[in-house]
Design a protein around this motif. Structure first.
Motif, PDB file in Angstrom:
ATOM      1  N   SER A  54     -21.288   8.370  18.569  1.00 50.46           N
ATOM      2  CA  SER A  54     -22.512   9.044  18.117  1.00 50.46           C
ATOM      3  C   SER A  54     -22.955  10.109  19.115  1.00 50.46           C
ATOM      4  O   SER A  54     -23.405  11.191  18.723  1.00 50.46           O
ATOM      5  N   ARG A  55     -22.802   9.818  20.387  1.00 48.66           N
ATOM      6  CA  ARG A  55     -23.190  10.794  21.407  1.00 48.66           C
ATOM      7  C   ARG A  55     -22.317  12.052  21.316  1.00 48.66           C
ATOM      8  O   ARG A  55     -22.823  13.177  21.328  1.00 48.66           O
ATOM      9  N   LYS A  56     -21.025  11.838  21.200  1.00 47.12           N
ATOM     10  CA  LYS A  56     -20.112  12.988  21.117  1.00 47.12           C
ATOM     11  C   LYS A  56     -20.322  13.751  19.811  1.00 47.12           C
ATOM     12  O   LYS A  56     -20.318  14.991  19.796  1.00 47.12           O
ATOM     13  N   VAL A  98     -22.108  18.373  16.283  1.00 46.52           N
ATOM     14  CA  VAL A  98     -22.690  18.812  15.010  1.00 46.52           C
ATOM     15  C   VAL A  98     -24.191  18.580  14.913  1.00 46.52           C
ATOM     16  O   VAL A  98     -24.789  18.863  13.878  1.00 46.52           O
ATOM     17  N   GLY A  99     -24.795  18.038  15.918  1.00 48.81           N
ATOM     18  CA  GLY A  99     -26.237  17.756  15.867  1.00 48.81           C
ATOM     19  C   GLY A  99     -26.492  16.312  15.458  1.00 48.81           C
ATOM     20  O   GLY A  99     -25.570  15.534  15.231  1.00 48.81           O
ATOM     21  N   TYR A 100     -27.767  15.980  15.351  1.00 51.08           N
ATOM     22  CA  TYR A 100     -28.140  14.593  15.076  1.00 51.08           C
ATOM     23  C   TYR A 100     -27.980  14.210  13.600  1.00 51.08           C
ATOM     24  O   TYR A 100     -28.060  13.042  13.250  1.00 51.08           O
ATOM     25  N   GLY A 101     -27.761  15.163  12.732  1.00 49.77           N
ATOM     26  CA  GLY A 101     -27.559  14.859  11.306  1.00 49.77           C
ATOM     27  C   GLY A 101     -26.263  14.106  11.057  1.00 49.77           C
ATOM     28  O   GLY A 101     -26.200  13.250  10.166  1.00 49.77           O
ATOM     29  N   GLY A 102     -25.222  14.391  11.833  1.00 48.25           N
ATOM     30  CA  GLY A 102     -23.929  13.714  11.663  1.00 48.25           C
ATOM     31  C   GLY A 102     -24.008  12.217  11.935  1.00 48.25           C
ATOM     32  O   GLY A 102     -23.660  11.405  11.069  1.00 48.25           O
ATOM     33  N   PRO A 103     -24.471  11.822  13.128  1.00 46.17           N
ATOM     34  CA  PRO A 103     -24.579  10.378  13.380  1.00 46.17           C
ATOM     35  C   PRO A 103     -25.554   9.674  12.443  1.00 46.17           C
ATOM     36  O   PRO A 103     -25.312   8.541  12.035  1.00 46.17           O
TER      37      PRO A 103
END
Length: 142
Positions: free
Chosen positions: A84-86, A91-96
């Protein structure tokens, strides 16, 4: 590096399971052999069926299951945090966030579709214990 980490985790799990098994076996055997409890369980009291199987196979299976809790919980949590950090860096926080929502939704769906594995495992263990007890009775009474 991953094979080393996985092998080391397997080693730690087996060592932890062995320690659990040793301590539990010592505790239950001291209770089982004290004050003729083994005689009472085998001949007078029918509430605990197959005490010999519970003292051998069930303790081992329980110890192995208990030792797996650590790796089954900690390793995926570490993977999720690092991933999630990577992913948030790329891509920003929307990906995780979308992946977490997807895991939650799929987990709820699987919970409703999957059979009750815990109950089925308990039935399997009871039947295996009855089978082992029958084999032992057959040898003792032959």
């Amino acid at each position: 590096p991953a094979s080393f980490v996985n092998s080391f985790l397997e080693f730690l799990n087996r060592r932890l399971a062995l320690n659990f098994k040793k301590r539990l076996t010592n505790y239950f055997h001291s209770s089982y052999l004290k004050d003729m409890v083994f005689y009472q369980l085998g001949n007078l009291d029918s509430r605990v069926n197959n005490p010999d199987q519970r003292l051998t196979a069930d303790i081992e299976k329980w110890s192995n299951s208990l030792s797996m809790i650590y790796s089954n919980f900690s390793k995926p949590m570490l993977d999720i945090i690092l991933f999630s950090r990577k992913l948030s860096e790329l891509v920003g926080y929307g990906g995780p966030l979308s992946i977490i929502i997807w895991y939650f939704v799929s987990g709820v769906i699987i919970k409703f579709i999957s059979p009750p594995f815990g109950r089925l495992t308990a039935i399997e263990q009871r039947l295996e214990g009855d089978y082992r007890a029958s084999q032992t009775d057959l040898v003792h009474h032959s």
